[in-house]
Design a protein around this motif. Structure first.
Motif, short mmCIF file in Angstrom:
data_model
loop_
_atom_site.label_atom_id
_atom_site.label_comp_id
_atom_site.label_asym_id
_atom_site.label_seq_id
_atom_site.Cartn_x
_atom_site.Cartn_y
_atom_site.Cartn_z
N SER A 58 24.07 10.33 -28.93
CA SER A 58 25.00 11.04 -30.02
C SER A 58 24.83 12.57 -30.05
N LEU A 59 23.46 12.81 -30.09
CA LEU A 59 23.10 14.41 -30.33
C LEU A 59 23.46 15.13 -29.03
N VAL A 60 23.27 14.58 -28.04
CA VAL A 60 23.50 15.13 -26.57
C VAL A 60 25.09 15.61 -26.56
N SER A 61 26.11 14.44 -26.99
CA SER A 61 27.48 14.54 -26.95
C SER A 61 27.90 15.70 -27.98
N ARG A 62 27.41 15.57 -29.25
CA ARG A 62 27.75 16.41 -30.53
C ARG A 62 27.37 17.77 -30.12
N TYR A 63 26.18 18.06 -29.84
CA TYR A 63 25.49 19.45 -29.55
C TYR A 63 25.40 20.17 -28.26
N GLN A 64 25.60 19.39 -27.14
CA GLN A 64 25.65 19.69 -25.71
C GLN A 64 24.16 20.29 -25.53
N ILE A 65 23.10 19.56 -25.86
CA ILE A 65 21.78 19.76 -25.63
C ILE A 65 21.07 19.14 -24.64
N ASP A 66 19.89 19.68 -24.04
CA ASP A 66 19.40 18.84 -23.09
C ASP A 66 18.80 17.59 -23.54
N GLU A 67 18.96 16.36 -22.89
CA GLU A 67 18.45 14.97 -23.33
C GLU A 67 17.13 14.95 -23.70
N GLU A 68 16.24 15.75 -23.14
CA GLU A 68 14.88 15.49 -23.72
C GLU A 68 14.62 16.11 -25.07
N ILE A 69 15.09 17.20 -25.35
CA ILE A 69 15.34 17.75 -26.67
C ILE A 69 16.10 16.82 -27.56
N ALA A 70 17.07 16.37 -27.22
CA ALA A 70 17.86 15.49 -28.08
C ALA A 70 17.03 14.09 -28.48
N LYS A 71 16.24 13.74 -27.36
CA LYS A 71 15.64 12.35 -27.47
C LYS A 71 14.41 12.74 -28.69
N ALA A 72 13.73 13.77 -28.51
CA ALA A 72 12.17 14.23 -29.32
C ALA A 72 13.01 14.35 -30.66
N ASP A 73 14.10 14.98 -31.01
CA ASP A 73 14.90 15.02 -32.19
C ASP A 73 15.20 13.85 -32.85
#
Length: 89
Positions: A58-73
């Protein structure tokens, strides 16, 4: 995992806040104000089973961020929800 029935995200004075709607869940020490990302994730998984991977996607889709960063967040947000007792596993 799933958000425990009775906890709802509401707008309190302009801030997304999780509250317990049943008398057994009301604990004013556990009113939690969420940031924009956490509120987005809450809405994305409210009423359904989910995993850390779901939150990450969901974070990757919404904010177009790296998966590792999204997973940590996502893990940090989920840890907070578990700590205050919003989640059943």
């Amino acid at each position: 995992m799933k958000i425990i029935d009775g906890f709802c995200l509401r707008n309190v004075m302009g801030r997304p806040t999780v509250i317990g709607e049943s008398a057994s869940l009301v604990d004013f020490n556990k009113l939690v104000t969420l940031n924009e990302s956490a509120a987005y994730l809450w809405r994305a998984v409210e009423g359904r089973d989910f995993s850390l991977d779901d939150l990450t996607a969901s974070l990757v889709s919404r904010y177009q961020i790296d998966e590792e960063i999204a997973k940590a967040d996502a893990a940090e947000i989920l840890e907070g929800w578990v700590k205050v007792g919003f989640i059943q596993q």
